[in-house]
Design a protein around this motif. Structure first.
Motif, PDB file in Angstrom:
ATOM      1  N   THR A  61      75.125  54.982  34.464  1.00 58.93           N
ATOM      2  CA  THR A  61      75.747  53.654  34.624  1.00 58.93           C
ATOM      3  C   THR A  61      74.967  52.370  34.185  1.00 58.93           C
ATOM      4  OG1 THR A  61      74.963  53.465  36.704  1.00 58.93           O
ATOM      5  CG2 THR A  61      77.128  54.667  36.550  1.00 58.93           C
ATOM      6  N   GLY A  62      73.579  52.529  33.829  1.00 62.22           N
ATOM      7  CA  GLY A  62      72.892  51.629  33.594  1.00 62.22           C
ATOM      8  C   GLY A  62      71.981  51.038  34.764  1.00 62.22           C
ATOM      9  N   HIS A  63      72.335  51.746  35.872  1.00 60.98           N
ATOM     10  CA  HIS A  63      71.648  51.440  37.266  1.00 60.98           C
ATOM     11  C   HIS A  63      70.231  52.041  37.261  1.00 60.98           C
ATOM     12  CE1 HIS A  63      70.410  50.426  41.419  1.00 60.98           C
ATOM     13  NE2 HIS A  63      70.215  51.986  41.462  1.00 60.98           N
ATOM     14  N   GLU A  64      68.978  51.323  37.393  1.00 53.18           N
ATOM     15  CA  GLU A  64      67.774  51.976  37.570  1.00 53.18           C
ATOM     16  C   GLU A  64      66.868  51.451  38.452  1.00 53.18           C
ATOM     17  OE1 GLU A  64      65.134  50.636  34.176  1.00 53.18           O
ATOM     18  OE2 GLU A  64      67.127  49.836  33.487  1.00 53.18           O
ATOM     19  N   GLY A  65      65.858  52.025  39.000  1.00 55.27           N
ATOM     20  CA  GLY A  65      65.129  51.730  39.769  1.00 55.27           C
ATOM     21  C   GLY A  65      63.844  52.508  39.894  1.00 55.27           C
ATOM     22  N   ASP A  66      63.053  52.264  41.061  1.00 54.11           N
ATOM     23  CA  ASP A  66      62.075  53.170  41.283  1.00 54.11           C
ATOM     24  C   ASP A  66      62.046  54.042  42.668  1.00 54.11           C
ATOM     25  OD1 ASP A  66      59.983  52.744  39.056  1.00 54.11           O
ATOM     26  OD2 ASP A  66      60.775  50.511  39.657  1.00 54.11           O
ATOM     27  N   SER A  67      61.457  55.070  42.859  1.00 54.19           N
ATOM     28  CA  SER A  67      61.382  55.733  44.094  1.00 54.19           C
ATOM     29  C   SER A  67      60.015  56.502  44.272  1.00 54.19           C
ATOM     30  CB  SER A  67      62.597  56.577  44.307  1.00 54.19           C
ATOM     31  OG  SER A  67      62.614  56.916  45.680  1.00 54.19           O
ATOM     32  N   PHE A  68      59.991  57.237  45.326  1.00 57.62           N
ATOM     33  CA  PHE A  68      59.044  58.135  45.484  1.00 57.62           C
ATOM     34  C   PHE A  68      59.561  59.601  45.485  1.00 57.62           C
ATOM     35  CE2 PHE A  68      60.627  56.601  49.643  1.00 57.62           C
ATOM     36  CZ  PHE A  68      61.348  57.565  50.080  1.00 57.62           C
ATOM     37  N   LEU A  69      58.664  60.426  45.219  1.00 55.82           N
ATOM     38  CA  LEU A  69      59.133  61.936  44.924  1.00 55.82           C
ATOM     39  C   LEU A  69      59.649  62.832  46.126  1.00 55.82           C
ATOM     40  CD1 LEU A  69      56.056  62.918  42.513  1.00 55.82           C
ATOM     41  CD2 LEU A  69      58.569  62.537  41.849  1.00 55.82           C
ATOM     42  N   VAL A  70      58.820  62.368  47.129  1.00 52.64           N
ATOM     43  CA  VAL A  70      59.130  63.205  48.575  1.00 52.64           C
ATOM     44  C   VAL A  70      58.663  62.018  49.469  1.00 52.64           C
ATOM     45  CG1 VAL A  70      57.322  64.336  48.583  1.00 52.64           C
ATOM     46  CG2 VAL A  70      59.299  65.316  49.768  1.00 52.64           C
ATOM     47  N   GLY A  71      59.500  62.041  50.552  1.00 50.22           N
ATOM     48  CA  GLY A  71      59.026  61.121  51.815  1.00 50.22           C
ATOM     49  C   GLY A  71      59.545  61.159  52.830  1.00 50.22           C
ATOM     50  N   PHE A  72      59.324  60.297  53.965  1.00 49.20           N
ATOM     51  CA  PHE A  72      60.126  60.522  55.236  1.00 49.20           C
ATOM     52  C   PHE A  72      60.215  59.169  56.064  1.00 49.20           C
ATOM     53  CE2 PHE A  72      55.584  61.032  56.387  1.00 49.20           C
ATOM     54  CZ  PHE A  72      55.442  60.400  57.658  1.00 49.20           C
ATOM     55  N   ALA A  73      60.835  59.102  56.983  1.00 44.91           N
ATOM     56  CA  ALA A  73      61.103  57.867  57.768  1.00 44.91           C
ATOM     57  C   ALA A  73      61.173  58.230  59.095  1.00 44.91           C
ATOM     58  CB  ALA A  73      62.084  57.103  57.503  1.00 44.91           C
ATOM     59  N   PRO A  74      60.266  57.739  60.034  1.00 48.34           N
ATOM     60  CA  PRO A  74      60.336  58.058  61.526  1.00 48.34           C
ATOM     61  C   PRO A  74      61.259  57.342  62.321  1.00 48.34           C
ATOM     62  CG  PRO A  74      58.431  56.881  61.242  1.00 48.34           C
ATOM     63  CD  PRO A  74      59.219  57.119  59.723  1.00 48.34           C
ATOM     64  N   ARG A  75      62.585  57.635  62.158  1.00 42.39           N
ATOM     65  CA  ARG A  75      63.744  56.864  62.940  1.00 42.39           C
ATOM     66  C   ARG A  75      63.778  56.961  64.221  1.00 42.39           C
ATOM     67  NH1 ARG A  75      63.686  54.065  58.415  1.00 42.39           N
ATOM     68  NH2 ARG A  75      64.721  54.555  56.826  1.00 42.39           N
ATOM     69  N   MET A  84      64.891  64.267  47.334  1.00 40.31           N
ATOM     70  CA  MET A  84      66.068  63.872  46.438  1.00 40.31           C
ATOM     71  C   MET A  84      66.146  64.984  45.441  1.00 40.31           C
ATOM     72  SD  MET A  84      64.894  60.909  47.988  1.00 40.31           S
ATOM     73  CE  MET A  84      63.564  60.361  47.065  1.00 40.31           C
ATOM     74  N   GLY A  85      65.221  65.746  44.908  1.00 42.05           N
ATOM     75  CA  GLY A  85      65.220  66.558  43.943  1.00 42.05           C
ATOM     76  C   GLY A  85      66.078  67.932  44.349  1.00 42.05           C
ATOM     77  N   THR A  86      66.144  68.128  45.640  1.00 42.40           N
ATOM     78  CA  THR A  86      66.789  69.078  45.960  1.00 42.40           C
ATOM     79  C   THR A  86      68.602  68.886  45.581  1.00 42.40           C
ATOM     80  OG1 THR A  86      67.276  68.374  48.397  1.00 42.40           O
ATOM     81  CG2 THR A  86      65.196  69.811  47.762  1.00 42.40           C
ATOM     82  N   TYR A  87      68.879  67.857  45.401  1.00 47.49           N
ATOM     83  CA  TYR A  87      70.385  67.381  45.100  1.00 47.49           C
ATOM     84  C   TYR A  87      70.900  67.956  43.665  1.00 47.49           C
ATOM     85  CZ  TYR A  87      74.526  64.672  44.715  1.00 47.49           C
ATOM     86  OH  TYR A  87      75.982  64.436  44.381  1.00 47.49           O
ATOM     87  N   PHE A  88      69.955  68.399  42.871  1.00 49.26           N
ATOM     88  CA  PHE A  88      70.165  68.762  41.697  1.00 49.26           C
ATOM     89  C   PHE A  88      70.898  70.337  41.540  1.00 49.26           C
ATOM     90  CE2 PHE A  88      66.546  66.092  40.295  1.00 49.26           C
ATOM     91  CZ  PHE A  88      66.985  65.024  39.664  1.00 49.26           C
ATOM     92  N   PRO A  89      71.884  70.175  40.787  1.00 49.04           N
ATOM     93  CA  PRO A  89      72.668  71.431  40.673  1.00 49.04           C
ATOM     94  C   PRO A  89      71.838  72.877  40.362  1.00 49.04           C
ATOM     95  CG  PRO A  89      73.860  69.944  39.510  1.00 49.04           C
ATOM     96  CD  PRO A  89      72.424  69.271  39.877  1.00 49.04           C
ATOM     97  N   GLU A  90      70.790  72.683  39.523  1.00 43.63           N
ATOM     98  CA  GLU A  90      70.042  73.831  39.355  1.00 43.63           C
ATOM     99  C   GLU A  90      69.343  74.351  40.401  1.00 43.63           C
ATOM    100  OE1 GLU A  90      68.006  70.270  37.430  1.00 43.63           O
ATOM    101  OE2 GLU A  90      69.917  70.790  37.890  1.00 43.63           O
ATOM    102  N   VAL A  91      68.998  73.631  41.424  1.00 43.81           N
ATOM    103  CA  VAL A  91      68.527  73.956  42.711  1.00 43.81           C
ATOM    104  C   VAL A  91      69.140  74.280  43.949  1.00 43.81           C
ATOM    105  CG1 VAL A  91      65.911  73.184  41.812  1.00 43.81           C
ATOM    106  CG2 VAL A  91      67.511  71.745  43.548  1.00 43.81           C
ATOM    107  N   SER A  92      70.486  73.964  43.895  1.00 47.12           N
ATOM    108  CA  SER A  92      71.261  74.012  44.881  1.00 47.12           C
ATOM    109  C   SER A  92      71.207  75.408  45.574  1.00 47.12           C
ATOM    110  CB  SER A  92      72.647  73.419  44.706  1.00 47.12           C
ATOM    111  OG  SER A  92      73.126  74.194  43.967  1.00 47.12           O
ATOM    112  N   ALA A  93      71.445  76.447  44.989  1.00 48.79           N
ATOM    113  CA  ALA A  93      71.436  77.854  45.613  1.00 48.79           C
ATOM    114  C   ALA A  93      69.986  78.068  46.211  1.00 48.79           C
ATOM    115  CB  ALA A  93      71.739  78.827  44.855  1.00 48.79           C
ATOM    116  N   ARG A  94      68.940  77.658  45.838  1.00 49.24           N
ATOM    117  CA  ARG A  94      67.701  77.975  46.412  1.00 49.24           C
ATOM    118  C   ARG A  94      67.764  76.917  47.870  1.00 49.24           C
ATOM    119  NH1 ARG A  94      64.244  80.888  48.407  1.00 49.24           N
ATOM    120  NH2 ARG A  94      61.927  80.206  48.355  1.00 49.24           N
TER     121      ARG A  94
END
Length: 143
Positions: A61-75, A84-94
């Motif tokens: 869509t043209g949207h772009e940005g920066d993020s971290f590879l893995v992280g957490f927030a103590p809410r 975020m990387g676990t959302y990819f279809p190729e790793v969804s079964a695992r």
């Protein structure tokens, strides 16, 4: 395009030290150790999130940005753990296999919610973090 509001910067140790609940503070430190080991990166404060590593994304869509590879927030109620990387279809079964063994949690698209680390298997959480980091590095590289 709108400017990205959440940017890296700030004192991670001061942020963690300010967590009022002692058990949550200890869990945050455990997550820092785990995610540092998995990513090979130092923790960086991104607003109210602690992130490890960095990548730049650009969608079709043209949207772009920066993020971290893995992280957490103590809410207040629970930890938000960003995988975020676990959302990819190729790793969804695992991902689903690991989530079935994780313990007490809720899962959004790519955000895992846990009240306390004693509710989950840290070995399984580590595997989920590893999958996320590997998938994101493969998809976007790192900067």
């Amino acid at each position: 395009m709108a400017e990205q509001k959440t940017r890296p910067g700030g004192d991670v140790e001061a942020f963690v030290a300010a967590i009022a609940d002692e058990a949550k503070r200890a869990d945050a430190r455990t997550l820092i150790e785990l995610m540092s080991a998995v990513s090979g990166e130092e923790p960086v404060l991104w607003g109210t999130m602690v992130g490890f590593g960095h990548y730049h994304y650009r969608y079709e869509t043209g949207h772009e940005g920066d993020s971290f590879l893995v992280g957490f927030a103590p809410r207040k109620a629970e930890f938000s753990i960003y995988l975020m990387g676990t959302y990819f279809p190729e790793v969804s079964a695992r991902r689903e296999e690991l989530l079935a063994r994780l313990g007490k949690h809720r899962m959004g698209k790519a955000c895992l919610y846990v009240k306390r680390l004693s509710d989950v298997d840290l070995g399984v959480l580590r595997e989920l973090a590893e999958i996320s980091v590997v998938a994101l590095r493969k998809a976007y590289g790192t900067t």
